[in-house]
Design a protein around this motif. Structure first.
Motif, PDB file in Angstrom:
ATOM      1  N   LYS A  10       0.686  -1.424   0.014  1.00  0.00           N
ATOM      2  CA  LYS A  10       0.147  -0.028  -0.010  1.00  0.00           C
ATOM      3  C   LYS A  10       0.857   1.156  -0.124  1.00  0.00           C
ATOM      4  O   LYS A  10       1.828   1.168   0.631  1.00  0.00           O
TER       5      LYS A  10
ATOM      6  N   SER B 221       5.048  -5.952  10.461  1.00  0.00           N
ATOM      7  CA  SER B 221       6.557  -5.653  10.549  1.00  0.00           C
ATOM      8  C   SER B 221       7.081  -5.725  12.210  1.00  0.00           C
ATOM      9  O   SER B 221       8.174  -6.249  12.122  1.00  0.00           O
TER      10      SER B 221
ATOM     11  N   THR C  10       6.237  -2.376   6.305  1.00  0.00           N
ATOM     12  CA  THR C  10       7.465  -1.382   6.445  1.00  0.00           C
ATOM     13  C   THR C  10       8.838  -1.861   6.594  1.00  0.00           C
ATOM     14  O   THR C  10       9.958  -1.625   5.875  1.00  0.00           O
TER      15      THR C  10
HETATM   16  C1  PLP Z   1      -0.247  -1.620   6.427  1.00  0.00           C
HETATM   17  C2  PLP Z   1      -0.833  -3.121   6.921  1.00  0.00           C
HETATM   18  C3  PLP Z   1       0.179  -3.993   7.442  1.00  0.00           C
HETATM   19  C4  PLP Z   1       1.695  -3.917   7.007  1.00  0.00           C
HETATM   20  O1  PLP Z   1       1.857  -3.224   8.164  1.00  0.00           O
HETATM   21  P1  PLP Z   1       3.481  -2.861   8.437  1.00  0.00           P
HETATM   22  O2  PLP Z   1       3.540  -2.541   9.989  1.00  0.00           O
HETATM   23  O3  PLP Z   1       4.087  -1.859   7.470  1.00  0.00           O
HETATM   24  O4  PLP Z   1       4.341  -4.084   8.147  1.00  0.00           O
HETATM   25  C5  PLP Z   1      -0.386  -5.376   7.621  1.00  0.00           C
HETATM   26  N1  PLP Z   1      -1.764  -5.470   7.668  1.00  0.00           N
HETATM   27  C6  PLP Z   1      -2.638  -4.566   7.940  1.00  0.00           C
HETATM   28  C7  PLP Z   1      -4.158  -4.898   7.807  1.00  0.00           C
HETATM   29  C8  PLP Z   1      -2.215  -3.378   7.226  1.00  0.00           C
HETATM   30  O5  PLP Z   1      -3.119  -2.330   6.869  1.00  0.00           O
END
Ligand code: PLP
Length: 220
Positions: free
Chosen positions: A36, A195, A213
């Motif tokens: 995203k 992450s 991330t």
């Molecule tokens: C953005 C998102 C992630 C990934 O998050 P990070 O902390 O960047 O790894 C995982 N699950 C959902 C539902 C998210 O919206």
């Protein structure tokens, strides 16, 4: 010459370490690269390193960038990890290979109809609000059995359960709870771990970790 390992290599190494500690097979853990807000310039290097499973949290954003990438790499598997509005169910079923955020009866109804219409059955995770937080996606613990029954009756293939534990506190008890709920309901898939906590999630049985991330750096 020492070649610096890529973020993707590092995440794989961490998953392997967590699997070793918990006597699991790394082949049983799917890494979803949550892309995203990332453009093709950030996504292509991961594709070139062999990553094929990606996650997005918005249907419209995904529609804008993935059809072209899928044309180039036909074996891409695209997962919707963010909340889904019922009026986007048709689009989501067409574009995605898996949906992680099924959390209410109206969405189950919409997805069942969308799958009938598209002639395509998309595996879905039911998201559980494991921290019983207000303002958070996921069905209430007490509503889970009925929602699973409804999904089965609608012909929605159930991949398992998904959660996003409360921020800022130890996630392990919530991962353990999700694993117990899945076992109690005869489901094997567990979409949990991001992450900051995916190694813990793997040790507690995650089948799918959703990592953004750690692969792409901080989102702007
Ligand atoms: C953005 C998102 C992630 C990934 O998050 P990070 O902390 O960047 O790894 C995982 N699950 C959902 C539902 C998210 O919206």
């Amino acid at each position: 010459m020492q070649i610096a390992s890529s973020p993707l290599d590092q995440v794989h190494t961490s998953i392997a370490r967590a699997c070793k500690a918990s006597r699991r097979d790394p082949a049983d853990v799917t890494l979803i690269a949550v892309s995203k807000t990332q453009g093709p310039g950030a996504i292509l290097p991961l594709l070139e390193q062999g990553q094929r499973v990606f996650g997005e949290n918005r249907v419209q954003e995904a529609q804008g960038k993935w059809p072209a990438l899928k044309a180039q790499f036909p074996d891409i598997s695209l997962h919707l990890v963010g909340q889904l509005q019922s009026n986007k169910a048709d689009d989501a079923v067409v574009l995605f290979d898996c949906i992680h955020s099924v959390d209410r009866p109206s969405l189950v109804t919409a997805l069942g109809k969308a799958m009938d219409k598209a002639g395509k059955r998309v595996p879905c995770f039911v998201q559980v609000n494991v921290g019983e937080e207000d303002q958070k996606g996921g069905c209430a613990l007490a509503d889970l059995p009925a929602l699973l029954d409804q999904a089965r009756a609608a012909g929605i293939p159930l991949a398992g359960l998904m959660c996003v534990p409360p921020a800022g506190i130890e996630p392990a008890p919530f991962f353990a709870l999700l694993a117990k709920l899945a076992a109690d309901n005869g489901l094997s898939g567990l979409s949990m771990g991001m992450s900051g906590d995916f190694e813990t999630a793997v040790m507690l049985g995650a089948s799918h970790v959703r990592v953004g991330t750690a692969l792409f750096g901080e989102r702007s």
